[in-house]
Design an enzyme around this catalytic site. Sequence first.
Site, mmCIF file in Angstrom:
data_model
loop_
_atom_site.group_PDB
_atom_site.id
_atom_site.type_symbol
_atom_site.label_atom_id
_atom_site.label_comp_id
_atom_site.label_asym_id
_atom_site.label_seq_id
_atom_site.Cartn_x
_atom_site.Cartn_y
_atom_site.Cartn_z
ATOM 1 N N ASP A 108 0.850 -1.177 0.000
ATOM 2 C CA ASP A 108 0.000 0.000 0.000
ATOM 3 C C ASP A 108 0.898 1.242 0.000
ATOM 4 O O ASP A 108 1.768 1.369 -0.852
ATOM 5 C CB ASP A 108 -0.958 -0.086 1.208
ATOM 6 C CG ASP A 108 -1.936 1.054 1.349
ATOM 7 O OD1 ASP A 108 -2.971 1.020 0.662
ATOM 8 O OD2 ASP A 108 -1.665 1.968 2.143
ATOM 9 N N HIS A 290 -7.350 -6.381 -0.476
ATOM 10 C CA HIS A 290 -6.272 -5.399 -0.341
ATOM 11 C C HIS A 290 -5.225 -5.783 0.695
ATOM 12 O O HIS A 290 -4.047 -5.462 0.538
ATOM 13 C CB HIS A 290 -6.880 -4.038 0.023
ATOM 14 C CG HIS A 290 -5.875 -2.953 0.174
ATOM 15 N ND1 HIS A 290 -5.115 -2.498 -0.882
ATOM 16 C CD2 HIS A 290 -5.479 -2.231 1.265
ATOM 17 C CE1 HIS A 290 -4.305 -1.538 -0.458
ATOM 18 N NE2 HIS A 290 -4.503 -1.365 0.838
#
Length: 315
Positions: A108, A290
């Site tokens: 991320d 994610h």
Amino acid sequence: MFNPADFPEPTLVPVNGVELEVFEAGPRKGGKPVVLCHGWPEHAYSWRHQIPALAAAGYHVIVPNQRGYGNSSRPAEVTDYDIEHLTGDLVALLDHYGYQDATFVGHDWGAMVVWGLTLLHPDRVNKVINLSLPYQERGPKPWVEVMEAALGGDFYFVHFNRQPGVADAVFDENTFRFLRNLYRKNVPPAEPRPGMALIDLARAETPLGDPVMSDSELAVFVSAFASTGFTGSVNWYRNLDRNWHVLAAADPIIRQPTLMIYGDRDVVRKSEKLAEFVPRVEVVNLDCGHWIQQEKPEETNRAMTTWLAQQDAGQ
């Protein structure tokens, strides 16, 4: 299930004018450092499943809480969280341990920092492993401006920049609820609604999908952000256009061997141009969302250690 008691004890390391809370494992003298860089709103603890696997494979595993997170320093100035400062912390961390270079792993926002580090300090990075966020091409217009035109003012990157302090305050008021609602998997697709999605998420009574982690694991994240608040970490977003300017003079090609790990159900889009900017990239796709290394820890560990062993054997 991971036992939180197994997580390493931290040390505070002075770097680049701040202190970073750093967790370590594995042999220090092996000369094979791997630095794991968390994303938002995360913590070094998000690498809890990878640390023992990499240490067992003979790597010196170095896991900082980056500035703004955990017990690391939280400077007051927004500009203290730009890509120069964030990558400067990592360079200084290598200097602290006496390493010329290391393998850097990012998820991320941590991936964004690792991409930037590799562009700004290419001699300090020998290999790259990034999860979720592919290389972001630096186009002719600053990133927030592009996002605002394409996605509107309520898109969280834009909102964080155009309405500073608004979202942070909501996250601070709803720390447990926000993190509980965010760390989910198998979330059913839904039509986008007007308004700022992350603020709505922080206020939602009921989480969707399934939890990514146990209650005791989630408590580590909640405790950390209850202590620090969210402003330091959100300040990373408030430097996106400044980072665009900082990177103007950098060679845009990542020349190091690179492993890119995507989650097939991640909301972050895969890059169609990745190999243009990262010509030595290998790509692994995992069936997850994610939070890749927390949703699929064994598969992530296997992908990383197998690739690293292949790279080490080829040197």
